[in-house]
Write a protein that holds these residues in place. Sequence first.
Motif, PDB file in Angstrom:
ATOM      1  N   ILE A  75       0.838  -1.201   0.000  1.00  0.00           N
ATOM      2  CA  ILE A  75       0.000   0.000   0.000  1.00  0.00           C
ATOM      3  C   ILE A  75       0.871   1.249   0.000  1.00  0.00           C
ATOM      4  CG2 ILE A  75      -1.643   1.342   1.365  1.00  0.00           C
ATOM      5  CD1 ILE A  75      -2.862  -1.376   2.204  1.00  0.00           C
ATOM      6  N   LEU A  76       1.950   1.232   0.796  1.00  0.00           N
ATOM      7  CA  LEU A  76       2.822   2.415   0.863  1.00  0.00           C
ATOM      8  C   LEU A  76       3.528   2.669  -0.465  1.00  0.00           C
ATOM      9  CD1 LEU A  76       4.228   1.953   4.467  1.00  0.00           C
ATOM     10  CD2 LEU A  76       2.765   3.814   3.673  1.00  0.00           C
ATOM     11  N   ARG A  77       3.753   1.595  -1.234  1.00  0.00           N
ATOM     12  CA  ARG A  77       4.362   1.801  -2.558  1.00  0.00           C
ATOM     13  C   ARG A  77       3.448   2.628  -3.445  1.00  0.00           C
ATOM     14  NH1 ARG A  77       6.915  -2.982  -2.393  1.00  0.00           N
ATOM     15  NH2 ARG A  77       5.164  -4.212  -3.170  1.00  0.00           N
ATOM     16  N   MET A  78       2.133   2.355  -3.326  1.00  0.00           N
ATOM     17  CA  MET A  78       1.175   3.085  -4.170  1.00  0.00           C
ATOM     18  C   MET A  78       0.787   4.414  -3.551  1.00  0.00           C
ATOM     19  SD  MET A  78      -1.338   0.110  -5.568  1.00  0.00           S
ATOM     20  CE  MET A  78      -1.707  -0.647  -3.986  1.00  0.00           C
ATOM     21  N   ASP A  79       0.886   4.485  -2.235  1.00  0.00           N
ATOM     22  CA  ASP A  79       0.370   5.660  -1.526  1.00  0.00           C
ATOM     23  C   ASP A  79       1.223   5.878  -0.274  1.00  0.00           C
ATOM     24  OD1 ASP A  79      -1.050   7.504  -0.095  1.00  0.00           O
ATOM     25  OD2 ASP A  79      -2.846   6.274   0.174  1.00  0.00           O
ATOM     26  N   SER A  80       2.312   6.611  -0.440  1.00  0.00           N
ATOM     27  CA  SER A  80       3.346   6.681   0.604  1.00  0.00           C
ATOM     28  C   SER A  80       2.876   7.419   1.858  1.00  0.00           C
ATOM     29  CB  SER A  80       4.590   7.370   0.062  1.00  0.00           C
ATOM     30  OG  SER A  80       4.247   8.682  -0.316  1.00  0.00           O
ATOM     31  N   THR A  81       1.737   8.115   1.767  1.00  0.00           N
ATOM     32  CA  THR A  81       1.283   8.857   2.944  1.00  0.00           C
ATOM     33  C   THR A  81       0.095   8.169   3.616  1.00  0.00           C
ATOM     34  OG1 THR A  81      -0.264  10.192   1.672  1.00  0.00           O
ATOM     35  CG2 THR A  81       1.983  11.037   1.895  1.00  0.00           C
TER      36      THR A  81
END
Length: 468
Positions: free
Chosen positions: A195-201
């Motif tokens: 998930i953080l790869r797609m949406d780091s925040t």
Amino acid sequence: HSMFHHCDVLSLSACAAEKEAEAFKEQGNAYYAKKDYNEAYNYYTKAIDTCPNNASYYGNRAATLMMLGRFREALEDAQQSVRLDDSFVRGHLREGKCHLSLGNAMAASRCFQRVLELDRKNTQAQQELKNATTVLEYEKIAEVDFEKRDFRKVVFCMDRALEFAPACHRFKILKAECLALLGRYPEAQSVASDILRMDSTNADALYVRGLCLYYEDCIEKAVQFFVQALRMAPDHEKACLACRNAKALKAKKEDGNKAFKKGNYKLAYELYTEALGIDPNNIKTNAKLYCNRGTVNSKLRKLEEAIDDCTNAVKLDDTYIKAYLRRAQCYMDTEQYEDAVRDYEKVYQTEKTKEHKQLLKNAQVELKKSKRKDYYKILGVDKNASEDEIKKAYRKRALMHHPDRHSGASAEVQKEEEKKFKEVGEAFTILSDPKKKARYDSGQDLEEDGLNMGGQSSGPGNFFFQFG
């Protein structure tokens, strides 16, 4: 001539534009058919730029984005397509499909119902409506199971839901959180990292990363992730609670350790007990706290309580060598040798070191010793008794059980007393001979096939009269 006047310049360019847009669309379709979705996307975009109010162009680009797994953008295109043409069935279908993929099952249901209003027999919409209902049901079940702390079941429900909603962050996060609660940290980490790869925040994903570290007893690192999650979402309740717990747990544990090092065992006991009350979910830290409290209890000579604490530690973490070692020592100190041997065996199987082998051997010897006749007990003396004390005790016991004293008793009593009289003699034979006593104390006599296991009842009477 007159016709030319009708078709003014503007409509001519509009005609040309439509033709051009149609050509772009055809090229897009060709690439789409070849599964070259990136090129298809480029041509549909050109068609839209040329002719911005054609519903089907948006519909096609939505389909392409869905194939590329870009459901959020696809949703916007699908919504635009039905804004331009409310009777565009494929547009409604795609909007519903995007909603469902993103985990918005309620919104998806509305789209599929709209399709069925336009086309009652649309089998795709009927099936998708069922899928949306299924997802809603799994969500409900998962919510109840989470409350019941049945985290395995929640993972199961989320896996089912994610089959229909592969792009839903919410489901993935709930699954990851439950994996962390189940101690399956690598799996939880990889879901959060995806998930953080797609949406780091993504605050939820940051929270789960923190949770894994926290449950693996890397409390300082965990706090950093919780703080980061709270920066992204200041009202993230779970991150807030976890952050509080992590800080409290770390402080209490450190205070307990300090008190222990100073030799203030009572205070250490209290602090470890308070720390254990902070977060029942933190298995690894709690295992350490139980083991530490066990150590405190053994220092306070509360050996049974120490054993209980170590048992709780290994219940939480069955690979926890230190807790097994501590418990085994307590078993040795309370003469529960079979239990000690079992623990030392487990330790030796896990880590085959010289020390562990020696500890196991010692326990096995003590166990064997405990099963043979205890000559000290028979004479009623302490294991550290002096030669003199042993002689005195022997005299006293031999007199007590001497056959002459019981000549008037029943045959049964006579037999029993004679047996005891012989044992007393046997005990004295061994304990009055420094060499034999040393062998008996070290358990060496056990290794030579029980050579001295009561085989030497060489006339205890003789000794008796020696001192008599």
